[in-house]
Motif scaffolding. Structure first.
Motif, PDB file in Angstrom:
ATOM      1  N   LEU A  11      59.924  88.140  47.072  1.00  0.00           N
ATOM      2  CA  LEU A  11      60.174  87.061  46.116  1.00  0.00           C
ATOM      3  C   LEU A  11      61.638  87.027  45.713  1.00  0.00           C
ATOM      4  N   SER A  12      62.149  85.819  45.508  1.00  0.00           N
ATOM      5  CA  SER A  12      63.499  85.634  45.003  1.00  0.00           C
ATOM      6  C   SER A  12      63.538  85.941  43.518  1.00  0.00           C
ATOM      7  N   GLU A  13      64.717  85.915  42.941  1.00  0.00           N
ATOM      8  CA  GLU A  13      64.846  85.959  41.496  1.00  0.00           C
ATOM      9  C   GLU A  13      64.233  84.675  40.929  1.00  0.00           C
ATOM     10  N   PRO A  14      63.691  84.730  39.706  1.00  0.00           N
ATOM     11  CA  PRO A  14      63.087  83.516  39.131  1.00  0.00           C
ATOM     12  C   PRO A  14      64.133  82.439  38.869  1.00  0.00           C
ATOM     13  N   SER A  15      63.701  81.183  38.991  1.00  0.00           N
ATOM     14  CA  SER A  15      64.552  80.069  38.602  1.00  0.00           C
ATOM     15  C   SER A  15      64.737  80.099  37.095  1.00  0.00           C
ATOM     16  N   ALA A  16      65.628  79.292  36.590  1.00  0.00           N
ATOM     17  CA  ALA A  16      65.739  79.110  35.148  1.00  0.00           C
ATOM     18  C   ALA A  16      64.427  78.520  34.635  1.00  0.00           C
ATOM     19  N   ALA A  17      64.020  78.935  33.449  1.00  0.00           N
ATOM     20  CA  ALA A  17      62.769  78.430  32.871  1.00  0.00           C
ATOM     21  C   ALA A  17      62.940  76.994  32.413  1.00  0.00           C
ATOM     22  N   VAL A  18      61.900  76.195  32.623  1.00  0.00           N
ATOM     23  CA  VAL A  18      61.892  74.792  32.218  1.00  0.00           C
ATOM     24  C   VAL A  18      60.669  74.577  31.352  1.00  0.00           C
ATOM     25  N   GLU A  19      60.844  73.897  30.219  1.00  0.00           N
ATOM     26  CA  GLU A  19      59.728  73.635  29.301  1.00  0.00           C
ATOM     27  C   GLU A  19      59.105  72.276  29.599  1.00  0.00           C
ATOM     28  N   TYR A  20      57.776  72.237  29.601  1.00  0.00           N
ATOM     29  CA  TYR A  20      57.033  70.988  29.744  1.00  0.00           C
ATOM     30  C   TYR A  20      55.948  70.936  28.677  1.00  0.00           C
ATOM     31  N   SER A  21      55.784  69.777  28.086  1.00  0.00           N
ATOM     32  CA  SER A  21      54.679  69.546  27.156  1.00  0.00           C
ATOM     33  C   SER A  21      53.634  68.703  27.848  1.00  0.00           C
ATOM     34  N   HIS A  22      52.378  69.079  27.710  1.00  0.00           N
ATOM     35  CA  HIS A  22      51.300  68.382  28.414  1.00  0.00           C
ATOM     36  C   HIS A  22      50.549  67.448  27.470  1.00  0.00           C
TER      37      HIS A  22
END
Length: 87
Positions: free
Chosen positions: A76-87
Motif C-alpha cells: 500500500l502507498s501512503e494515505p492520500s490527504a483526508a477529505v470530508e464528505y457529508s452524506h
C-alpha cells in the motif's frame, strides 16, 4: 425508511493524483473515519477503477476519507490527504 438511502461517490480521480493503471497497480482501497484524526477503517474492496460509492454511509453523517493505492506486489502507498464528505 432506511438510513442508508443517500450513498455518495466519495472518491474519484480528483481526490488522488494517481489514475488507475492495471500495469502498475492492483487498485485502490478507501478508508473512512468519523473524525480527521480518528482511526480509519477500510470501507472498500480493492477498486480497479477511479471512483467509489460508500453504500454503508449513514444519511446525516459526516465522514473523513483517505485513499491508498496498492501496487502489483500488494504494497500500500501512503494515505492520500483526508477529505470530508457529508452524506
Amino acid at each position: 425508511s432506511s438510513s442508508y438511502g443517500s450513498a455518495k461517490r466519495v472518491w474519484s480521480r480528483r481526490t488522488v493524483d494517481t489514475i488507475f493503471d492495471p500495469t502498475r497497480l492492483l487498485g485502490f482501497i478507501v478508508f473512512r473515519s468519523t473524525s480527521l484524526g480518528g482511526a480509519y477503517r477500510q470501507v472498500s474492496p480493492v477498486i480497479e477503477g477511479n471512483e467509489f460509492v460508500d453504500e454503508s454511509a449513514i444519511r446525516g453523517s459526516s465522514y473523513w476519507y483517505r485513499v491508498q493505492s496498492m501496487d502489483l506486489t500488494g504494497k500500500l502507498s501512503e494515505p492520500s490527504a483526508a477529505v470530508e464528505y457529508s452524506h
